[in-house]
Motif scaffolding. Structure first.
Motif, PDB file in Angstrom:
ATOM      1  N   SER A   1       0.813  -1.217   0.000  1.00 17.26           N
ATOM      2  CA  SER A   1       0.000   0.000   0.000  1.00 17.26           C
ATOM      3  C   SER A   1       0.848   1.270   0.000  1.00 17.26           C
ATOM      4  CB  SER A   1      -0.920   0.025   1.218  1.00 17.26           C
ATOM      5  OG  SER A   1      -1.743  -1.106   1.239  1.00 17.26           O
ATOM      6  N   ASN A   2       1.981   1.234   0.682  1.00 17.19           N
ATOM      7  CA  ASN A   2       2.850   2.415   0.774  1.00 17.19           C
ATOM      8  C   ASN A   2       4.139   2.247  -0.027  1.00 17.19           C
ATOM      9  OD1 ASN A   2       1.116   3.808   2.577  1.00 17.19           O
ATOM     10  ND2 ASN A   2       1.829   2.456   4.205  1.00 17.19           N
ATOM     11  N   GLY A   3       4.110   1.429  -1.063  1.00 17.19           N
ATOM     12  CA  GLY A   3       5.288   1.183  -1.880  1.00 17.19           C
ATOM     13  C   GLY A   3       5.953  -0.124  -1.515  1.00 17.19           C
ATOM     14  N   PRO A   4       7.042  -0.445  -2.198  1.00 19.74           N
ATOM     15  CA  PRO A   4       7.734  -1.714  -1.941  1.00 19.74           C
ATOM     16  C   PRO A   4       8.387  -1.732  -0.562  1.00 19.74           C
ATOM     17  CG  PRO A   4       8.494  -0.695  -3.995  1.00 19.74           C
ATOM     18  CD  PRO A   4       7.641   0.300  -3.297  1.00 19.74           C
ATOM     19  N   PRO A   5       7.985  -2.647   0.315  1.00 21.95           N
ATOM     20  CA  PRO A   5       8.580  -2.700   1.653  1.00 21.95           C
ATOM     21  C   PRO A   5       9.867  -3.525   1.740  1.00 21.95           C
ATOM     22  CG  PRO A   5       6.776  -4.247   1.533  1.00 21.95           C
ATOM     23  CD  PRO A   5       6.825  -3.534   0.204  1.00 21.95           C
ATOM     24  N   GLY A   6      10.165  -4.321   0.716  1.00 19.25           N
ATOM     25  CA  GLY A   6      11.346  -5.174   0.739  1.00 19.25           C
ATOM     26  C   GLY A   6      12.562  -4.490   0.148  1.00 19.25           C
TER      27      GLY A   6
END
Length: 190
Positions: free
Chosen positions: A102-107
């Motif tokens: 939801s807020n962009g790529p977290p990885g």
């Protein structure tokens, strides 16, 4: 609104402190949940990110190899997460990995940034690679894992040169060395 990607993955039993998973994905999919965080310094001189700069020649060499119909890439792209991930148990060592984007790529890509960049430049959009996922408790653990994963010893050049004469279809920079290796082999053993 929450946007979640779901992947069926295999869990490896390795450490009580870490979750290690593996699944297959296309480069475009990987970019939706992981980014390459290049090392730099902020305004106060502190270090941010950790990945080295791109190596253009290496990326082009990988890309050119992957254009062949018989190309394979068994080495995984290693991605670490500190949050925005949940694991749902299935059966027989299989899990469902849920990644909130939801807020962009977290990885963050920990290993394989050159391979991922080369894959992104391919016109073969259906080419899948393995993704190994490591869940870290915080940024410090992620950086530690990055150092440990990327601190391996390269193969000795002498071993590579020994193997070159018997291998065909290598990139140009290795093919030119192959001729020299064949000559040395002939002088030493014929």
């Amino acid at each position: 609104m929450t946007k979640t990607l779901r992947f069926r993955a295999i869990r490896a039993q390795q450490s009580d402190k870490h979750e290690v998973l593996s699944f297959a994905a296309k480069a475009a999919e990987i970019h939706t949940f992981a980014s390459i965080d290049r090392i730099s310094r902020d305004d106060q001189g502190g270090v941010t990110g950790f990945q080295r700069p791109q190596i253009t020649n290496h990326i082009h060499e990988i890309r050119d190899y992957l254009k062949h119909d018989d190309a394979v890439l068994p080495n995984p792209i290693v991605v670490a997460f500190t949050d925005h991930v949940t694991i749902n148990e299935k059966r027989g060592g299989i899990v469902e990995l849920c990644i909130d984007i939801s807020n962009g790529p977290p990885g963050l890509v920990v290993d394989g940034q050159q391979r991922l960049t080369a894959l992104s430049e391919l016109s073969k959009r259906d080419f899948q690679v393995f993704v190994s996922v490591l869940l870290c408790r915080d940024e410090d653990e992620l950086r530690k894992q990055f150092i440990l994963i990327n601190n391996t010893r390269p193969l000795p050049k002498s071993l590579i040169y020994e193997l070159l004469p018997g291998v065909k279809g290598l990139p140009e920079r290795m093919t030119s060395r192959s001729t020299a290796a064949k000559l040395v082999e002939a002088l030493n053993y014929d």
